[in-house]
Each structure stands twice: as C-alpha cells, then as structure tokens.
Design an enzyme around this catalytic site. Structure first.
Site, PDB file in Angstrom:
ATOM      1  N   HIS A 530     -12.575  35.618 -44.650  1.00  0.00           N
ATOM      2  CA  HIS A 530     -11.384  36.219 -45.218  1.00  0.00           C
ATOM      3  C   HIS A 530     -10.188  35.288 -45.080  1.00  0.00           C
ATOM      4  O   HIS A 530      -9.400  35.122 -46.001  1.00  0.00           O
ATOM      5  CB  HIS A 530     -11.092  37.552 -44.525  1.00  0.00           C
ATOM      6  CG  HIS A 530      -9.768  38.157 -44.929  1.00  0.00           C
ATOM      7  ND1 HIS A 530      -9.563  38.709 -46.169  1.00  0.00           N
ATOM      8  CD2 HIS A 530      -8.594  38.270 -44.242  1.00  0.00           C
ATOM      9  CE1 HIS A 530      -8.307  39.158 -46.237  1.00  0.00           C
ATOM     10  NE2 HIS A 530      -7.707  38.900 -45.082  1.00  0.00           N
ATOM     11  N   SER A 756       2.590  24.948 -31.030  1.00  0.00           N
ATOM     12  CA  SER A 756       1.820  24.275 -32.072  1.00  0.00           C
ATOM     13  C   SER A 756       0.952  25.288 -32.789  1.00  0.00           C
ATOM     14  O   SER A 756       0.716  26.390 -32.305  1.00  0.00           O
ATOM     15  CB  SER A 756       0.951  23.163 -31.466  1.00  0.00           C
ATOM     16  OG  SER A 756       0.039  23.708 -30.542  1.00  0.00           O
TER      17      SER A 756
END
Length: 1095
Positions: A530, A756
C-alpha cells in the site's frame, strides 16, 4: 661508590637501612668543594651511560594505553646489561623498546622488571652489541640525597636527546605525586622535590651529584610550575641486587627473577603530629613515638584508603594511626615496606589508634605480584584482564575482577566503556576472567547476549547492554597473552580450539526469526504494498507541504565514546548472514513491490516545487499511515580495522526507506553519510514487527535486508523554501566522503541533525530522503569541528539506480548473502562543478545567445555550471580546466547537475558510443567543443584493503582524488589510517601518504606492494599534504614475530600479534603478507620521504 654486585653488599646495605628509621635531613654534602671542573668531569662520565628510550606500547594494559613515546634511562650494570628507568616507561603490558646511546648506536632492550607500585623498572640489553662507545655504569647512592644538595638531571628532556638541567634538592619528604584518577600513581613512599623544570621525555633520567652518582630517579613534574619529582633509590637498590644475584646464579642466560614484594592493600600517608592529634592520637602515644624516632621526625603514618577484599579490608579504616609494626615503632614508609617485603605470606602485628582507642590487628601479608596481572585476553580488539592492585586502589574495587582495559570493536559496539568491570555475561555471573572465558567459549559467532557491567564513575548501578559476538571475522579468534619475564616477550595461545563454536559462524537472521515467528506476513506485505502504491502515484500539482518522518534515536550507550564525544555518528559493518529464510509465513507469498517514478511530473518535482498552503489534517493522517510501514531505523558500525575511504567515525545511525521488496531481496535507501562504506555492520530495526536483523551496504545509498518491517513514525510539517539548492561542502582536514554535484531540498524549519527520514506530500508520496551531510567548520585558530547538516535528497537520484538494480544488469556481479547478484556499473563525469549566476557569466564574456539559450532551458535559476576541479586520474583531468563554463552536452544546453547525470545515463542506452560526451565549454572568451570520456564506477567503494604493520592501505578513494593530485611515481598504495602502538606509529609512517617504492622496487598498485613487502629493507613514500621537501628517516622491522594469518586484520598490535594480513571485503580471496615460514623477514627499512602539497 662501587656498583652493588653481590648479595653480601646488598645484605649489608639492607641492615644499615633497618637501623636508620627515617630519612634524616643531613647537611649539604660540602657543596663548596664542587667546582665547575668537578661537574664537567662528572658529566663526561655520566652522559655516555644515559640512553634515549623509544618505546611502543603494543596493547592497552592495566593503567597504560597503546601508543609510542620517548623517555630516558641509564646503565646501572654494564656487565649484565641493565638499564634503570621508570615503571611508566617499562610499561606493565606488551612493549617494544630500543635504546639509543649518545653516539647514536641503537640496540633493542627487553623489560625484565617493573615494580607493581613504585615508579621504577629495568630493561636488559646485550652489552656486546655496543661496539663503538666507551661508557661506565652510573652508581646508585640513595644515602647521598640531602636537602640543599646541588644536582643535575641528565636526560632526553622535551625530546632533545641530551639535556642537562640544574637544580637543588628542596624536600625529601614530599607526598607521592598524583597523576590520574584512572591511571598509574605511586604511593606508600616519599618523593624528593627540586625546581629543575623537567618536561616530557625526561622520565627515567638520573639525578646526579657532583661525583657522578645517581641520588634519585626523575619521575614527574608539575606542568604549572618548575617543580620536578624524584623517586628515592632505596627500593631500586634492593631490586637491582636481586636481579644481579639472579643473573650470577644462572650464568649467561636470563631467567625470570622473583623480587619479593608484600602488601596489605592499604595506602598510608604521612601526616604531621598536629594532624594525628586531631585524629585522636593520645599525648602519651605521641610522646612514645617521638622518643623512639630519630631526631627531627615530624609525623606518623596514617591509613588513607583500603582496597575492598584485601588483607586490610574490615581491619583497617581510613584515619587509623599506625604506632608499631611487629612491636617496633614505624613512622617511615621505608621501614614499613621493608617489613612487608620480608614477610610475604606471613602474618604481622599492627598496633594502631583509632579515634584515641588502641587496637592490635594481625594481618597476613599478601604477595603483591599475585594482584598484579601478567596476562590478558584479546577478543575482537578488546583487552580484558584481571583488575590490578593499581586500578583497584583507584576505583575502590576488589582486585581480580574482570576489567576492560580497551573496548575493542565488540564491546565498543555494545556501548561498554573503558575501565568497565564485567559482572554478568550471557546470564552467567562473572567473578574472574576464567568465568568470562568459559561463557565466551560456549557462544557462536553472531550470537547476541546480554552483558552487565559497572563503572567507577557510577559504581552503585549496573548497566546492561546487548553484545554481538563478532560475526564478520574482522578480528582474529580470541587469544590469551602471557608475559614471559625471561624473554621480555608475551607468549600467545588460542583461547579456543579451531573447531569451537566461537570460531564457526551462525546464521543470525534465521536465529532471530526462529525466536520471533511471524504471525501474519500477509498483513505486513499489504502495508508495504500500500505504501509503495501510494508512492508510485503521480504527484498532484501544487502539493508543497512536506512531512519529515523518523523515530529519534535515544542517546543510549551506543553513543557513548570518549574519542568521539559530540559526534552524531560512527561506523562498523555487520554483513548479512548466509542462507535462506524459512519463517512460518515466507516472503515467497508476497509479490514484488518497489518505489517508482511515474509520469513526467514526478521527474520535474525537484525543479518545479512551489510553496502552497498547509494540507488538511485528514490528508496528514493518510501520509502517516502510508509511510510508517516503510521506515527502517538502522545503526551502522565500522570496525577500526577496516576504517576505509576516510570514514571519520565508527558509529552512525539514521532512518531509511524500504524502496523495493521481493521474495528474494529487499532494498532500503539511506543517505550515504549514514552508510559511507560497505565494510560495516548494519543492523535494521522494524517496528511493525519487533525484530532487529543485519543488513548489507551494497550500492551507494542502498542497503539490503532479508525481511520487511517498519517503524512507528513521528511526523512534522514544513514548507519547501528551495527545491533545488546546490550543495556546497568543503574538503575536510582528512579526505573523506563529501557530497558533490548534488541539488538538495531545503525546508523552512530546522529539525536538527538527528531528525531523519523522508519527505512526502499529503498523500504519502515520497519526494525525497531527508538525510544528513557531514562537514567541518573552521575557526580562527585553524581548528575545525565536525558538523552535521540535513537536507532532502530528491527521489529521482535513487530511482535511476534502482531501475538498474531491479532489472538485473549483467555488468557486474557481487556476492551478497552468499548469492551472486548483478549490480549495475554507473558512468560518471568525474568533475566537481558549481553553479554561477548568468549575470556573472556575462561579465566573463559569455555571449547573449548562450545566455538566452540557458534562460530558456531553466527560466527560474538563471545559472550556468562551472568547473571547480577534476578528480585526479579521471578521463576529464587533462581536458577540462578550473573555471570552464559547461554550456551544453551533445548540443543540449545544461544548467543543473541533473542534466549532467541524465547525459551520462543516456550513454548506457546508446550502444554506438564509446563512453564519451561532446561537451561545449566556454574558456577565456572562447567556445570549445571537447570529447570528454566518462569513468565507470560500480558503486561499491573500496573493495580491497591491506592491513600492514599497523596501517590501513588501499587505493586512493574519490575524496583523495578530488584534491587533484596523485604522485607520478605510482598512486595505488595509499595509507588511509594508522593505529596507536603499531610499527608505523613507532617510525612515523602516518596517514595521507602514498608508498611508492620498497627495496628500490616500485609499488604502483596493491599487487606489487604485496609482492615486495615479503622482504622489507627500503621503503619510499610520498606525503599527500605538507610542504614540498625531501627528508630521510630510518625504520626497522621488529625482531619479534609479526605473523600474518588468514583473513584477519588487526586494529592494535602486540608481541606475536597477527600482522601483515590482507583483507578483501565480501568474501574475496586473501593473500597473506608473510614468507613460507609464516613470519615477516627481519631487516631495516630506510624510508625516503617526499611531501607534496596540494595546489
């Protein structure tokens, strides 16, 4: 005074010492009789017997760390070849040493004794080796020391070979100097003090009087003043007598001589009578002591500390005042130590006063050598041995506990600090080193087990970490080293037989899956599919709100390291294990999913981002649900034995993105600053299913893993301020990877260097990797500091390479997880470029027609690319020059770095080209068309390394070539790093140099280097930085056995260590650097240096 050469003379002196209960303050020794001529004669006699000692501590051990240093010693027995110096020069651990006499004759010396407590030790040498110098031994005269005595300190002060410093003895009863909280300190003795101003290198110098007699031994100084500290020689004379008598009894061969030393594991200090009264000393006792002591006695001995578990533990307490030893009043260290040394393993009676109450205790004198370790275990670069009396006294721990002198790779990776005490390992209690060895012997390579330790800085709390037994064989199997005082060397033996489980390897991924069965693989695959389907959709116009997602790394034990404090990352690699996964629900059930660029709009996202309003909250939740299953947290560790390509740290962490997943392979994209080298241990954590598995760096930004998972994401919303900012990172002090020719995405919010992840739009479509870049900030004092910046790496840079990896390009095959997989070869124009505004280009003479063509190509940025420099050795090096403006490639105008990349990639699709680009440049007012070749790279970085004599040798990596220089003599043998305590450290062959010649034979590449280094006599190398100059120095290969063995590389170097081994990452063939006997041949290496400065 004649040299003490017999037991009779020694016994007579000891009897004299026993009668004298204190160091009396004698009048100066007729100073008026010492003239300048007397001093000249004394120095002429002394100087030839003083030597410069060059020592190399090959391993960290006890109180000392690995390293190389200079010091001083002097001959005290010429016929037997005995040199006296300090304990901290002789070292308690493995040491290689040479003595250089005043006429520059050099001889090897070997340690024969180092005192467990006091700062003196002895080296031996072969007297017949000195052929061209006439010298005499220096007699020892401890009884000549007195306040006001004029002295000279003769030694290698500040590295000046021979320095003569004048002074006057001011004190004979100074407390022993305290140097370190966690290092060597002398105690239970007085020191002398004089204002002679000695500095580094003078340790071990003789302190002489005008008759040329040594009255003390120089040991230390105070950096903030001219004060120097000298060790009295009474105990030195005793030890020397034992060595001399032992040598006479065994003839011409050296055998280990036992010098009796006793201890109560208690530290005493000398306090004045006023202080002892405040501690509760009765007036009657004080009067008794004064009457029994020599005239001028000023105080008494008081207990300062007691080591737990020692003979005095629970019997003596700090503040106890010592009255008598075996019925005799004792107020001086010398008498107390004489009694202890003469009663080893016997009981003695101590009469003390504690708070005014008299007490009598009987204590058994312990053998001091029994609590001084003489062996250690080396495993994965770590040095572990029993806790010594020295460190037990510093840390207030019991002697004999399992002490970490050096973490090495395995313990450093787990976050275990130096000086730690291991208390539990793999669920087993650890009380002695034998317990640790027994538990370690039952483990297999790759096993992950808990370890508990305590530290002297936080002694009341245990800390628990997870230790991964070295899986990649970065280091040799565990070995035990034992000191041999007869030879001065350390004997080595394997801790385990070769067929033990620790030597064999284990499939860690299968082990992890076996312990954590996947209950529903289909659910996980659905999430991944997905997410990638969302990513693959075409972006909507005007979508500019970005979300950066990651899980912030906790500053846990992995980030603790004294050598890298304040650094965000480090490195070391953990290869994927061999074999095939077989969980209950296999990955075969999933279909191939991948990150894709779809449609022309996606390709122009980095160029055409526009700022717009914030998205709706419902869209934000959609993005989070889409991205969360695809995030992976990773830790990257680089072993110190394989720190290649200028990598600046050993530990890195960051967040990656799953960009491809199939039944045979999964790929994670991450910024190159997190995984800069392929030789590293990579651990991937997936939060959707709680498992941590190893990965493998395979191609620039890509990491390969074996199962899928995700992290729980945290998201922050921001706006794009610049979708195509040119990244400009300067060269570091030591050449290392830096991003060049890259356009990045900038946001309006500073999330910090630890945040990050990825940048997405409101529908979860990935637009960029939010990655970190390492740079250095320069300061006015010419110092620099590492700094991390974070920017967005556009996804198109990843997709171009991803297509080639998935398509299975047959250009290059790599062994990954035991399976050969095709990896693409990338064509690059190895030129560093930077953008310049067209307004400035017009000032340089660029024509209006070209300016209009470039504006039409890019109507937003109005820029042209200029050449900053070419990589040395590249095909463009002799064609393009600094300052050239790149106008077009193959007649198509170029304005940004992506245009250059697209032109290089187009070469792969055209079979009729020879890998050359038709580049139109503007140089000094002229337009020029050039055919410039491209260079082919495989994206793996350095794939071959040689660890030789303590330096890491490789071919020059791109960061070195980017400096624009390679030596004409040959550039294939580049010294990337060196190790403390190694032969190259000893002789100064440091990093940033090329070895271009050995034995008069060129070494243009690693193959030639391996062939030539089997016999080492002559070596020439070139420096990569510094002034242009020639110099000469000499270097000798050690006479010890530096062995080469198998595929192992060593980060540190000890006697009989595995040396000279070549290592090729990723299961390449290995060629050892040894001769047929398995040993490097001995000889002198004369090094001719040529230093070249980059211009």
């Amino acid at each position: 005074m004649e040299s003490l050469g017999s037991e009779t003379a020694l016994a007579g002196m000891e009897e004299s010492m026993k009668e004298d209960l204190s160091m009396e303050i004698d009048p100066p020794f007729k100073q008026s009789l010492a003239t300048a001529e007397d001093w000249r004669k004394a120095l002429n006699k002394v100087v030839p017997a003083v030597v410069v000692l060059r020592t190399t501590s090959c391993r960290a051990f006890d109180t000392e760390s690995a390293g190389a240093s200079y010091a001083t010693g002097f001959v005290v027995d010429k016929s037997r070849g005995i040199i006296l110096t300090n304990r901290h020069v002789v070292k308690p651990g493995p040491v290689v040493a040479e003595a250089m006499f005043v006429n520059r004759e050099e001889i090897p010396v070997y340690p024969i004794y180092r005192d467990p407590v006091h700062d003196f030790g002895f080296f031996r040498y072969d007297p017949s080796a000195i052929q061209f110098l006439s010298y005499d031994e220096i007699p020892l005269a401890p009884e000549a020391a007195s306040v006001g005595l004029e002295i000279r300190v003769v030694g290698n002060d500040s590295g000046e070979k021979v320095s003569i410093l004048a002074g006057t003895l001011a004190r004979l009863d100074r407390d022993a100097p305290h140097y370190k909280k966690d290092g060597y300190n002398d105690f239970n003795t007085f020191y002398m003090q004089a204002a002679s101003g000695t500095k580094g290198g003078s340790s071990g110098s003789p302190v002489i009087d005008w008759q040329g007699r040594a009255v003390a031994l120089n040991a230390g100084s105070k950096t903030s003043s001219a004060s120097a500290f000298f060790l009295p020689l009474e105990r030195v004379v005793r030890a020397l007598g034992f060595l001399q008598s032992g040598r006479e009894s065994i003839g011409n061969t050296w055998e280990a001589v036992t010098i009796p030393r006793g201890t109560l594991q208690a530290t005493f200090i000398h306090k004045g009578f006023d202080e002892t009264r405040r501690l509760g000393l009765g007036s009657e006792t004080e009067q008794l002591v004064r009457l029994a002591s020599p005239a001028g006695e000023t105080g008494m001995l008081v207990v300062d500390s007691v080591v737990p578990g020692g003979p005095a533990h629970k019997h003596l307490e700090p503040g106890d005042v010592l009255i008598r030893l075996n019925g005799e009043v004792s107020t001086q260290f010398l008498k107390m130590e004489t009694l202890l040394d003469d009663n080893v393993n016997n009981k003695i009676e101590l009469q003390i006063e504690r708070g005014g109450k008299p007490l009598t205790v009987d204590l058994k004198v312990q053998d001091l050598h029994s609590v001084t370790p003489d062996y250690f275990l080396e495993v994965s670069g770590a040095i572990i041995h029993p806790l010594s009396y020295q460190q037990a006294r510093n840390f207030r721990f019991q002697c004999g506990l399992v002490y970490v002198a050096e973490q090495g790779y395995m313990l450093f990776r787990a976050g275990v600090p130096r000086h730690a005490i291991i208390k539990k390992f793999a669920g087993e209690d650890i009380a002695r080193l034998d317990d640790f060895i027994f538990v370690l012997s039952k483990l297999s390579r790759g096993a992950r087990v808990p370890l508990e330790y305590i530290s002297h800085t936080d002694r009341h709390r245990r800390k628990s970490v997870l230790v991964t037994v070295d899986r990649q064989e970065w280091y040799a199997p565990p070995h035990i080293y034992t000191r041999n005082d007869s030879t001065g060397l350390w004997a080595v033996k394997p801790m385990l037989p070769l067929d033990s489980s620790l030597v064999s390897r284990v499939n860690f991924t299968e082990q992890a899956l076996a312990n954590n069965r996947v209950s529903s693989c289909s659910a996980e695959v659905t999430l991944v599919e997905h997410a990638h389907q969302c990513v693959g959709q075409a972006p909507m116009n005007g979508v500019v709100s970005m979300e950066s997602s990651c899980e912030q790394i906790d500053d846990g034990p992995h980030s603790v390291d004294e050598s890298d404090a304040g650094t965000k990352k480090r490195r070391v690699q953990d290869d994927s294990t061999d074999g095939v996964l077989s969980p209950e629900c296999t990955l075969d059930e999933s279909r191939e999913v991948r990150l894709e660029e779809t449609g022309p709009e996606t390709e122009t996202v980095p160029r055409d981002f526009q700022v717009a309003g914030a998205a709706a909250a419902t869209n934000a939740s959609v993005a989070e649900r889409a991205i969360e299953p695809t995030l992976v947290m990773m830790e990257v560790h680089v072993p110190s034995s394989c720190m290649l390509d200028g990598v600046h740290s050993q530990h890195f962490f960051g967040t990656g993105l799953i960009i491809y997943h199939s039944k045979t392979m999964g790929l994670v994209a991450v910024d190159k600053n997190t995984a800069a080298v392929s030789v590293s241990d990579v651990m991937l954590s997936f939060a959707a299913y709680p498992i941590e598995i190893p990965g493998e760096a395979i191609f620039y930004l890509f990491l390969m893993y074996r199962v899928n998972g995700s992290l729980q994401a945290t998201s922050r919303k921001s706006f794009v301020t610049n979708p195509s900012a040119a990244l400009n990172i300067g060269s570091a002090d030591c050449p290392r990877y830096r991003a060049t020719n890259m356009e990045v995405i900038e946001l309006d919010t500073d999330f910090g260097s630890t945040f990050s992840g990825v940048l997405t739009d409101d529908f979860g479509r990935v637009q960029a990797i939010w990655g970190s870049f390492s740079t250095q900030l320069k300061y006015l004092c010419n110092s620099s500091e590492d700094h991390q910046i974070v920017r967005g790496i556009p996804i198109y840079t990843i997709c171009q390479t991803l297509d080639k990896i998935i398509s299975g390009a047959k250009e290059h095959a790599r062994l990954i997880n035991g399976v050969k997989r095709p990896m693409p070869l990338i064509k690059l124009l190895e030129v560093e470029l930077y953008p310049t505004l067209l307004s400035k280009a017009r000032s340089f003479g660029l024509s209006d027609s070209w300016i209009q063509a470039l504006v039409k190509k890019d109507p937003i940025r109005h820029q042209v690319l200029r050449v900053k420099g070419c990589l040395a050795g590249s095909k463009a090096e002799n064609l393009l020059e600094q300052g050239d403006m790149v106008l077009a490639i193959n007649k198509e105008p170029v304005t940004c770095f992506r245009d250059i990349e697209d032109a290089c990639q187009e070469l792969d699709r055209c079979s009729d080209n020879d890998g050359k680009l038709n580049i139109t440049i503007f140089r000094q007012g002229r337009e020029i068309d050039l055919l410039v070749g491209t260079d082919v790279r495989d994206g793996n970085g350095t794939t071959r390394v040689i660890n030789w004599c303590g330096c890491i040798i490789q071919e020059p990596h791109s960061a070195v070539r980017a400096l624009g220089y390679l030596p004409e003599e040959g550039h294939g043998v580049y010294v990337a790093r060196w190790c403390h305590g190694s032969p190259v450290h000893r002789y100064g062959l440091y990093a940033l140099q090329w070895i271009v010649e050995i034995n008069g034979k060129p070494t243009p590449d690693l193959d030639a280097f391996v062939a030539v280094t089997k016999i080492l006599n002559y070596l020439k190398y070139i420096n990569s930085i510094g002034n242009r100059a020639w110099g000469v120095c000499s270097c000798k290969n050690s006479s010890l056995e530096w062995k080469a063995k198998g595929t192992y590389t060593e980060a540190g170097f000890a006697l009989l260590a595995h040396m000279g081994a070549e290592f090729r990452p990723r299961n390449c063939n290995v060629a050892s650097n040894d001769d047929q006997n398995g040993r490097l041949q001995q000889g002198n290496m004369i090094l001719r240096l040529k230093a070249c400065q980059f211009v």
